[in-house]
Design a protein around this motif. Structure first.
Motif, PDB file in Angstrom:
ATOM      1  N   LEU A  68       0.825  -1.207   0.000  1.00 17.23           N
ATOM      2  CA  LEU A  68       0.000   0.000   0.000  1.00 17.23           C
ATOM      3  C   LEU A  68       0.859   1.257   0.000  1.00 17.23           C
ATOM      4  CD1 LEU A  68      -2.858  -1.030   2.445  1.00 17.23           C
ATOM      5  CD2 LEU A  68      -3.054  -0.630  -0.008  1.00 17.23           C
ATOM      6  N   ASP A  69       1.953   1.236   0.750  1.00 12.07           N
ATOM      7  CA  ASP A  69       2.839   2.397   0.797  1.00 12.07           C
ATOM      8  C   ASP A  69       3.555   2.617  -0.540  1.00 12.07           C
ATOM      9  OD1 ASP A  69       2.098   2.925   3.383  1.00 12.07           O
ATOM     10  OD2 ASP A  69       3.889   2.022   4.282  1.00 12.07           O
ATOM     11  N   GLU A  70       3.853   1.529  -1.257  1.00 11.24           N
ATOM     12  CA  GLU A  70       4.497   1.657  -2.568  1.00 11.24           C
ATOM     13  C   GLU A  70       3.551   2.255  -3.600  1.00 11.24           C
ATOM     14  OE1 GLU A  70       5.783  -2.271  -3.579  1.00 11.24           O
ATOM     15  OE2 GLU A  70       7.401  -2.282  -2.112  1.00 11.24           O
ATOM     16  N   GLU A 114     -14.624  -7.202  -0.691  1.00 12.85           N
ATOM     17  CA  GLU A 114     -14.258  -8.559  -0.270  1.00 12.85           C
ATOM     18  C   GLU A 114     -13.187  -8.524   0.814  1.00 12.85           C
ATOM     19  OE1 GLU A 114     -15.056 -11.841  -0.908  1.00 12.85           O
ATOM     20  OE2 GLU A 114     -16.860 -10.985  -1.794  1.00 12.85           O
ATOM     21  N   PHE A 115     -12.213  -7.643   0.638  1.00  7.53           N
ATOM     22  CA  PHE A 115     -11.159  -7.508   1.629  1.00  7.53           C
ATOM     23  C   PHE A 115     -11.733  -7.008   2.956  1.00  7.53           C
ATOM     24  CE2 PHE A 115      -7.693  -4.980   3.614  1.00  7.53           C
ATOM     25  CZ  PHE A 115      -6.842  -6.023   3.888  1.00  7.53           C
ATOM     26  N   LEU A 139      -3.211  -4.255  10.357  1.00  8.81           N
ATOM     27  CA  LEU A 139      -4.210  -4.729   9.404  1.00  8.81           C
ATOM     28  C   LEU A 139      -5.371  -3.744   9.317  1.00  8.81           C
ATOM     29  CD1 LEU A 139      -5.199  -6.978   7.506  1.00  8.81           C
ATOM     30  CD2 LEU A 139      -6.256  -8.043   9.496  1.00  8.81           C
ATOM     31  N   THR A 140      -5.783  -3.203  10.451  1.00 16.24           N
ATOM     32  CA  THR A 140      -6.857  -2.210  10.467  1.00 16.24           C
ATOM     33  C   THR A 140      -6.453  -0.974   9.673  1.00 16.24           C
ATOM     34  OG1 THR A 140      -7.575  -2.984  12.631  1.00 16.24           O
ATOM     35  CG2 THR A 140      -8.322  -0.803  11.965  1.00 16.24           C
ATOM     36  N   SER A 141      -5.235  -0.535   9.863  1.00 13.21           N
ATOM     37  CA  SER A 141      -4.715   0.612   9.123  1.00 13.21           C
ATOM     38  C   SER A 141      -4.709   0.337   7.617  1.00 13.21           C
ATOM     39  CB  SER A 141      -3.304   0.928   9.614  1.00 13.21           C
ATOM     40  OG  SER A 141      -2.685   1.864   8.782  1.00 13.21           O
ATOM     41  N   CYS A 142      -4.274  -0.856   7.229  1.00 14.98           N
ATOM     42  CA  CYS A 142      -4.244  -1.225   5.810  1.00 14.98           C
ATOM     43  C   CYS A 142      -5.643  -1.265   5.227  1.00 14.98           C
ATOM     44  CB  CYS A 142      -3.574  -2.591   5.635  1.00 14.98           C
ATOM     45  SG  CYS A 142      -1.813  -2.599   5.973  1.00 14.98           S
ATOM     46  N   ASP A 145      -6.880   2.328   4.776  1.00 17.04           N
ATOM     47  CA  ASP A 145      -6.192   2.993   3.673  1.00 17.04           C
ATOM     48  C   ASP A 145      -6.646   2.449   2.318  1.00 17.04           C
ATOM     49  OD1 ASP A 145      -4.860   4.487   5.524  1.00 17.04           O
ATOM     50  OD2 ASP A 145      -2.939   3.447   5.300  1.00 17.04           O
ATOM     51  N   ALA A 146      -6.831   1.133   2.238  1.00 15.50           N
ATOM     52  CA  ALA A 146      -7.294   0.538   0.981  1.00 15.50           C
ATOM     53  C   ALA A 146      -8.699   1.022   0.634  1.00 15.50           C
ATOM     54  CB  ALA A 146      -7.265  -0.986   1.075  1.00 15.50           C
ATOM     55  N   ALA A 147      -9.562   1.121   1.625  1.00 13.96           N
ATOM     56  CA  ALA A 147     -10.927   1.594   1.376  1.00 13.96           C
ATOM     57  C   ALA A 147     -10.933   3.054   0.932  1.00 13.96           C
ATOM     58  CB  ALA A 147     -11.778   1.407   2.624  1.00 13.96           C
ATOM     59  N   LYS A 148     -10.127   3.881   1.568  1.00 16.79           N
ATOM     60  CA  LYS A 148     -10.052   5.294   1.181  1.00 16.79           C
ATOM     61  C   LYS A 148      -9.494   5.457  -0.223  1.00 16.79           C
ATOM     62  CE  LYS A 148      -9.514   7.097   5.838  1.00 16.79           C
ATOM     63  NZ  LYS A 148      -8.568   7.688   6.806  1.00 16.79           N
ATOM     64  N   LEU A 149      -8.432   4.738  -0.527  1.00 15.60           N
ATOM     65  CA  LEU A 149      -7.818   4.830  -1.851  1.00 15.60           C
ATOM     66  C   LEU A 149      -8.768   4.321  -2.930  1.00 15.60           C
ATOM     67  CD1 LEU A 149      -5.376   5.587  -3.531  1.00 15.60           C
ATOM     68  CD2 LEU A 149      -4.418   3.331  -3.046  1.00 15.60           C
ATOM     69  N   THR A 150      -9.480   3.259  -2.636  1.00 13.54           N
ATOM     70  CA  THR A 150     -10.456   2.728  -3.588  1.00 13.54           C
ATOM     71  C   THR A 150     -11.552   3.756  -3.860  1.00 13.54           C
ATOM     72  OG1 THR A 150     -10.005   0.468  -2.906  1.00 13.54           O
ATOM     73  CG2 THR A 150     -12.078   0.865  -4.021  1.00 13.54           C
TER      74      THR A 150
END
Length: 173
Positions: A68-70, A114-115, A139-142, A145-150
């Motif tokens: 995610l950071d990359e 799904e994630f 994991l909560t942070s990831c 972040d994935a939901a916001k980026l999506t």
């Protein structure tokens, strides 16, 4: 030409991000299954057989964080570049690639859902588990972040599709 190149780059990275999220969700489902087995063994007061669970889970969280950071700088840069494009730059010949990007963003959103579902299931089981130190906060942070980026990618794709549709003209239906 710049807009076409941007659409191609965004579409490719969107597919990569979707594949990464789908793989992360599948792996999280596997960790959840393993955690359920560990909880059953602890409940029955049986010796826990899965001794590598905590270490593997923490490594999974770290690798997910790295991925995610990359990807974050790319998405930040692309969103800034798209803001510099004028509405007139979104020519009618980009309508199909823009719709394709919109479709890819929707599949990315489903992969993110799904994630999130896998995360919720894991977290529900984790709340009663104190036998090992797990980096669930990471994991909560990831997941956040994935939901916001999506959400940002989905918005970007919708706006791009709207701009190209506007430039197609009133004679096209």
């Amino acid at each position: 030409m710049k807009c076409e190149i941007l659409l191609d780059q965004i579409s490719a990275r969107c597919d990569k991000f979707r594949a990464d999220l789908a793989a992360a969700a599948q792996e999280l489902h596997d960790f959840n299954r393993r955690l359920e087995q560990i909880l059953k063994q602890l409940h029955k007061e049986i010796t826990v057989r899965d001794e590598s669970f905590a270490e593997q889970f923490n490594q999974y969280c770290l690798s997910l964080r790295r991925k995610l950071d990359e990807d974050e700088p790319f998405w930040t840069q692309v969103r800034a570049e798209l803001r510099t494009c004028k509405d007139a730059d979104w020519t009618s010949d980009l309508a199909l690639p823009a719709k394709g990007l919109n479709s890819r963003a929707k599949t990315l959103s489903r992969a993110c859902d799904e994630f999130t579902t896998a995360y919720d299931a894991f977290y529900r089981n984790y709340t009663g588990f104190t036998a090992a130190k797990l980096n669930v906060w990471l994991l909560t942070s990831c997941q956040n972040d994935a939901a916001k980026l999506t959400g940002k990618i989905l918005f970007l794709a919708r706006e791009t599709a709207k701009k190209t549709e506007r430039n197609r003209g009133p004679y096209v239906y």
